[in-house]
Design a protein around this motif. Structure first.
Motif, PDB file in Angstrom:
ATOM      1  N   GLU C  90      -3.621  16.156  -4.974  1.00  0.00           N
ATOM      2  CA  GLU C  90      -4.280  15.069  -5.686  1.00  0.00           C
ATOM      3  C   GLU C  90      -3.273  13.963  -5.980  1.00  0.00           C
ATOM      4  N   MET C  91      -2.054  14.372  -6.308  1.00  0.00           N
ATOM      5  CA  MET C  91      -0.995  13.396  -6.558  1.00  0.00           C
ATOM      6  C   MET C  91      -0.731  12.588  -5.283  1.00  0.00           C
ATOM      7  N   ASN C  92      -0.712  13.268  -4.146  1.00  0.00           N
ATOM      8  CA  ASN C  92      -0.548  12.578  -2.872  1.00  0.00           C
ATOM      9  C   ASN C  92      -1.673  11.563  -2.665  1.00  0.00           C
ATOM     10  N   ARG C  93      -2.904  11.972  -2.971  1.00  0.00           N
ATOM     11  CA  ARG C  93      -4.062  11.094  -2.762  1.00  0.00           C
ATOM     12  C   ARG C  93      -4.068   9.919  -3.748  1.00  0.00           C
ATOM     13  N   VAL C  94      -3.659  10.182  -4.975  1.00  0.00           N
ATOM     14  CA  VAL C  94      -3.557   9.088  -5.942  1.00  0.00           C
ATOM     15  C   VAL C  94      -2.475   8.119  -5.467  1.00  0.00           C
ATOM     16  N   GLY C  95      -1.411   8.673  -4.937  1.00  0.00           N
ATOM     17  CA  GLY C  95      -0.338   7.837  -4.385  1.00  0.00           C
ATOM     18  C   GLY C  95      -0.872   6.941  -3.273  1.00  0.00           C
ATOM     19  N   ARG C  96      -1.721   7.509  -2.437  1.00  0.00           N
ATOM     20  CA  ARG C  96      -2.311   6.717  -1.348  1.00  0.00           C
ATOM     21  C   ARG C  96      -3.218   5.626  -1.917  1.00  0.00           C
ATOM     22  N   ALA C  97      -3.991   5.991  -2.929  1.00  0.00           N
ATOM     23  CA  ALA C  97      -4.908   5.018  -3.527  1.00  0.00           C
ATOM     24  C   ALA C  97      -4.133   3.894  -4.201  1.00  0.00           C
ATOM     25  N   LEU C  98      -2.957   4.205  -4.732  1.00  0.00           N
ATOM     26  CA  LEU C  98      -2.160   3.204  -5.443  1.00  0.00           C
ATOM     27  C   LEU C  98      -1.056   2.632  -4.550  1.00  0.00           C
ATOM     28  N   TYR C  99      -1.282   2.715  -3.246  1.00  0.00           N
ATOM     29  CA  TYR C  99      -0.301   2.262  -2.267  1.00  0.00           C
ATOM     30  C   TYR C  99       0.182   0.833  -2.539  1.00  0.00           C
ATOM     31  N   ASP C 100      -0.753  -0.029  -2.938  1.00  0.00           N
ATOM     32  CA  ASP C 100      -0.404  -1.437  -3.168  1.00  0.00           C
ATOM     33  C   ASP C 100       0.090  -1.718  -4.581  1.00  0.00           C
ATOM     34  N   ASN C 143      -9.207   0.393 -11.043  1.00  0.00           N
ATOM     35  CA  ASN C 143      -9.856  -0.274  -9.918  1.00  0.00           C
ATOM     36  C   ASN C 143      -9.433   0.271  -8.561  1.00  0.00           C
ATOM     37  N   HIS C 144      -8.132   0.445  -8.416  1.00  0.00           N
ATOM     38  CA  HIS C 144      -7.613   1.033  -7.173  1.00  0.00           C
ATOM     39  C   HIS C 144      -8.244   2.403  -6.928  1.00  0.00           C
ATOM     40  N   LEU C 145      -8.346   3.176  -7.990  1.00  0.00           N
ATOM     41  CA  LEU C 145      -8.892   4.530  -7.838  1.00  0.00           C
ATOM     42  C   LEU C 145     -10.380   4.480  -7.488  1.00  0.00           C
ATOM     43  N   PHE C 146     -11.111   3.551  -8.099  1.00  0.00           N
ATOM     44  CA  PHE C 146     -12.523   3.397  -7.756  1.00  0.00           C
ATOM     45  C   PHE C 146     -12.675   3.065  -6.269  1.00  0.00           C
ATOM     46  N   LEU C 147     -11.824   2.137  -5.800  1.00  0.00           N
ATOM     47  CA  LEU C 147     -11.918   1.714  -4.400  1.00  0.00           C
ATOM     48  C   LEU C 147     -11.658   2.881  -3.459  1.00  0.00           C
ATOM     49  N   ALA C 148     -10.831   3.812  -3.896  1.00  0.00           N
ATOM     50  CA  ALA C 148     -10.516   4.957  -3.036  1.00  0.00           C
ATOM     51  C   ALA C 148     -11.563   6.064  -3.169  1.00  0.00           C
ATOM     52  N   GLY C 149     -12.619   5.800  -3.933  1.00  0.00           N
ATOM     53  CA  GLY C 149     -13.712   6.770  -3.990  1.00  0.00           C
ATOM     54  C   GLY C 149     -13.770   7.586  -5.263  1.00  0.00           C
TER      55      GLY C 149
END
Lengths: 303, 110, 373
Positions: C90-100, C143-149
């Motif tokens: 999940e940390m990896n996925r949050v990292g991806r979602a917060l890439y920017d 917002n970033h997290l919402f965009l990632a689903g």
């Protein structure tokens, strides 16, 4: 092991009776005499202990209070595992016991890959019967068990991911609605059955004790060789359809409750079954027909 | 609840890499390659074509245009629009499943 | 601690076999069947079975354990490992979602311990991913997290409002295909709490983990755990929390300068009282190695004798739950009052009294309502 009925009942009513089924030791205490009787009938021939055993699970079957014990008796269970079961009337107490034990294994067992499937064995050939509810896997497993196969389970396939062995976990078979009459016909003897529990959320439920010969060998594993996915369809023409390895693999994944928890060893073990066992889907309309198809598959594919 | 299948923006300049080659387990079945990601615990089936795309990214981090160019070399013909869309979808799916990830600016020269 | 100031012995719980095993895991090699049943039962209730497995393996006594015990502990070990793996993914996925997102994202609690491979992560049962960001970045992170689903679980308006106005986190976010709860915090205590530590200090002192995430520095990490247990928590998993602090003290305490920094920090953040409790109970229950001068310093923050006695009593009751198999008869009511009494107490510190009343009664009525439907 204990054999004396009076001391068994005393244990069951008091601190709890130890019962071993396959690799699992449960301490059960039941406060209702009628539920104790149902329990002891269906678990006749199972190994019971009062001596020192290390315990996997604790199951308490009790009344919430005096009102629920005597005035409007209602069975509450505690599995110590975040359960949230609706209390049932005393007459359905055995259902609570069975649900509780299923819950404990389904959420507690991680040493073995669990399949939602029946498992039986004949001549050293392990047969996995994975399926969704309503496919008739319990009936088929029980039918085979009373037709010369050794019964492992109708609900929980247990696979040791390291050795690739299937382990028996021979709890009573849970039969629903039409399949109850089918199995009573099949056996021609009502003794191994529980009472019929009518009006449950799943209709009428009746439990069937596995053959004594299967219970005696509840610690003997077998290698899986065949996987058969049954599809019960009352009006359909019977059919046998082979599955590709990939299909076989993903269906096993989908039927496993703890694949994701066990991780890499489970992946390897399931891939091995998909590649090394033969996998089929059968469509059938009667128990006789299903058993004929199973035998045909074994005869034609396994030497 | 937002849509479950929301995907990340794939810009054409983003460079993708495979970070976890050591954490992937493969099983080769009769009609697919099954990849298991030990980090996510997910298993997925890849057909030969998807496997080819995966291998290209595994060889060396690359952007979408670079993936397309590499595939044109392999197929020995230009890639028409239909196929291109399918490739984009596959790459997006890899990203969504975490099999590949965009290279961060500070480790771009990996 | 001088003898006079030690909590009185034999307030049951002290003789508990599980506690003895946690203090000295070697004795696992010598337990008989009955002993194992006691230890395994309590460890199950307290979610410490995986911890026992970890201790046995670390000490090399795993092969000496009875086969049946290995089987039972393996269940817990696999379960915990799987939860830890889920959190890291999940940390990896949050990292991806917060890439920017280029600002600091700080892992706290379980995720931080696992990611940094700290001693206290061994066999620790973690379920959620907790991250901390500066308050001004909350919206953009959400917002970033919402965009990632990601989506927030259905909460009624009251809950939503409670979270946003008074809590120290956003309503929990969950990605529908993974179902791991992600809690985004902007501080480590309820904003209503008068002890609310200066979070900016903690954010500034955080240390980089991997280019994407940070964790709190060692001193703050321990303070956070203490705050979580002795100010904020329901104390339902007290022993696990205390063990976590014990492990950190043992691990960080060896690093030069740790204690000096820690004492300064506790004072700067005005956390003397909860730190005193932590050190007192760690030493008492787990024989934690705490330097004498630190103990002397901590005693400055002790409450008066009466309050301390009461606190001792309540903490002892909450460490080992009722119904355990050690044969000690205890009243369920005092246990209930201890656990829930402390719950109300820590709520009291958190919310203005009128709000506390409405919050608790709403909770109560909602529970009643649920039961009826």
């Amino acid at each position: 092991m204990v054999h004396d009925l009076l001391s068994i009942k005393r244990q069951l009513a008091g601190p709890g009776l130890l019962m071993g089924v396959g690799p699992i030791m449960t301490r059960i205490s039941i406060k209702f005499p009628s539920v104790r009787d149902d329990f002891l009938h269906i678990y006749k021939n199972y190994p019971l202990y009062d001596g020192p055993q290390i315990i996997d699970y604790y199951l308490s079957v009790h009344a919430k209070n005096v009102y629920r014990r005597y005035l409007r008796p209602q069975v509450t269970i505690n599995t110590l595992m975040n359960d949230d079961f609706v209390p049932l009337p005393e007459s359905m107490g055995l259902l609570s016991v069975e649900m509780g034990m299923n819950w404990q294994v389904a959420f507690g067992c991680k040493t073995h890959v669990l399949f939602h499937s029946g498992v039986v064995e004949k001549n050293g050939i392990g047969l996995i019967i994975p399926a969704i509810s309503g496919s008739g896997k319990s009936t088929l497993s029980a039918g085979l068990a009373y037709d010369g196969w050794r019964f492992f389970s109708d609900e929980f396939g247990m696979l040791d991911a390291q050795t690739g062995d299937l382990f028996p976990y021979p709890r009573p078979v849970s039969l629903k609605n039409e399949s109850i009459a089918v199995m009573k016909d099949w056996l021609g003897n009502d003794e191994p059955f529980s009472r019929e529990f009518e009006g449950t959320p799943k209709g009428t439920i009746c439990y069937l004790r596995p053959p004594a010969s299967s219970l005696e060998k509840m610690h003997e594993p077998v290698k899986p060789r065949v996987v058969i996915h049954p599809v019960y369809s009352p009006n359909a023409k019977s059919d046998i359809k082979p599955l590709t390895e990939t299909m076989a693999f993903f269906r096993l994944v989908r039927s496993s409750a703890n694949y994701g928890d066990i991780g890499a060893p489970a992946f390897r073990a399931l891939a091995k079954i998909a590649k090394e066992c033969v996998s089929f889907e059968i469509t059938y309309s009667s128990l006789e027909e299903a058993i004929r198809l199973v035998n045909k598959i074994i005869d034609e594919n396994v030497e | 609840m937002h849509e479950a299948n929301a995907t990340f923006n794939l810009s054409s300049t983003a460079v993708f890499k495979i970070t976890n080659a050591a954490g992937f387990l493969w099983e080769h079945m009769d009609d697919a390659h099954i990849i298991y990601d030990t980090r996510s615990g997910h298993s997925q089936a890849l057909n030969d074509f998807a496997r080819e795309i995966f291998d290209i990214i595994e060889d060396k981090p690359c952007s979408l245009p670079e993936i397309l160019a590499a595939l044109e070399l392999i197929l020995e013909r230009p890639i028409e629009d239909d196929l291109k869309q399918q490739i984009l979808k596959t790459v997006a799916e890899f990203d969504k499943m975490g099999l590949i990830e965009p290279v961060k600016s500070h480790d771009e020269n990996v | 601690m001088s003898k006079k100031n030690r909590p009185e012995k034999n307030l049951d719980g002290d003789q508990n076999l599980l506690l003895q095993v946690l203090r000295k895991p070697q004795i696992m090699g010598k337990l008989d069947t009955q002993g194992w049943n006691q230890v395994l039962f309590d460890a199950h209730i307290l979610k410490l079975r995986a911890r026992l497995a970890h201790d046995a393996e670390t000490l090399g006594i795993w092969p000496a354990l009875p086969e049946k015990v290995q089987q039972i502990l393996t269940n817990a070990k696999i379960d915990t490992a799987s939860r830890q793996r889920k959190i890291m993914w999940e940390m990896n996925r949050v990292g991806r979602a917060l890439y920017d997102f280029k600002e600091k994202v700080i892992l706290v609690k379980g995720a931080a311990y696992i990611a940094r491979n700290l001693r206290c992560a061994g066999g620790r049962d973690s379920v959620d991913l907790d991250i901390l960001v500066a308050k001004k970045h909350l919206d953009i992170v959400e917002n970033h997290l919402f965009l990632a689903g990601y989506g927030s679980q259905t909460l009624d308006d009251y809950d939503q409002q409670y979270y946003r106005e008074w809590a120290h986190e956003l309503p929990p976010l969950v990605h529908p295909s993974r179902l791991v709860e992600v809690d985004v915090h902007h501080t480590i205590l309820q904003v209503t709490n008068k002890l609310s530590p200066k979070i900016d200090l903690m954010i500034n002192a955080s240390q980089e983990l991997d280019g994407q995430f940070h964790t709190l520095c060692n001193e703050d990490m321990l303070l956070h755990s203490i705050v979580h247990q002795f100010v904020d928590g329901s104390l339902k998993s007290s022993l696990r929390n205390l063990l976590e602090q014990h492990d950190m003290i043992e691990e960080f305490g060896e690093k030069p300068g740790f204690w000096t920094n820690f004492m300064d920090r506790a004072e700067a953040l005005k956390l003397g009282r909860p730190v005193f409790y932590c050190l007192r109970y760690c030493e008492y229950f787990l024989n934690t190695s705490i330097p004498d001068d630190v103990m002397v310093w901590a005693k400055k923050y002790s409450p008066g004798r009466g309050v301390l006695k009461l606190m001792d009593l309540m903490v002892f009751r909450t460490m080992i739950p009722f119904g355990v198999s050690d044969g000690v008869k205890r009243s369920k009511w005092t246990d209930f009052l201890s656990t829930n009494g402390l719950y109300i107490r820590s709520h009291w510190l958190r919310m203005p009294p009128m709000m506390l009343f409405t919050h608790l009664s709403r909770k109560f009525f909602r529970r009643l309502f649920r039961r009826q439907t």
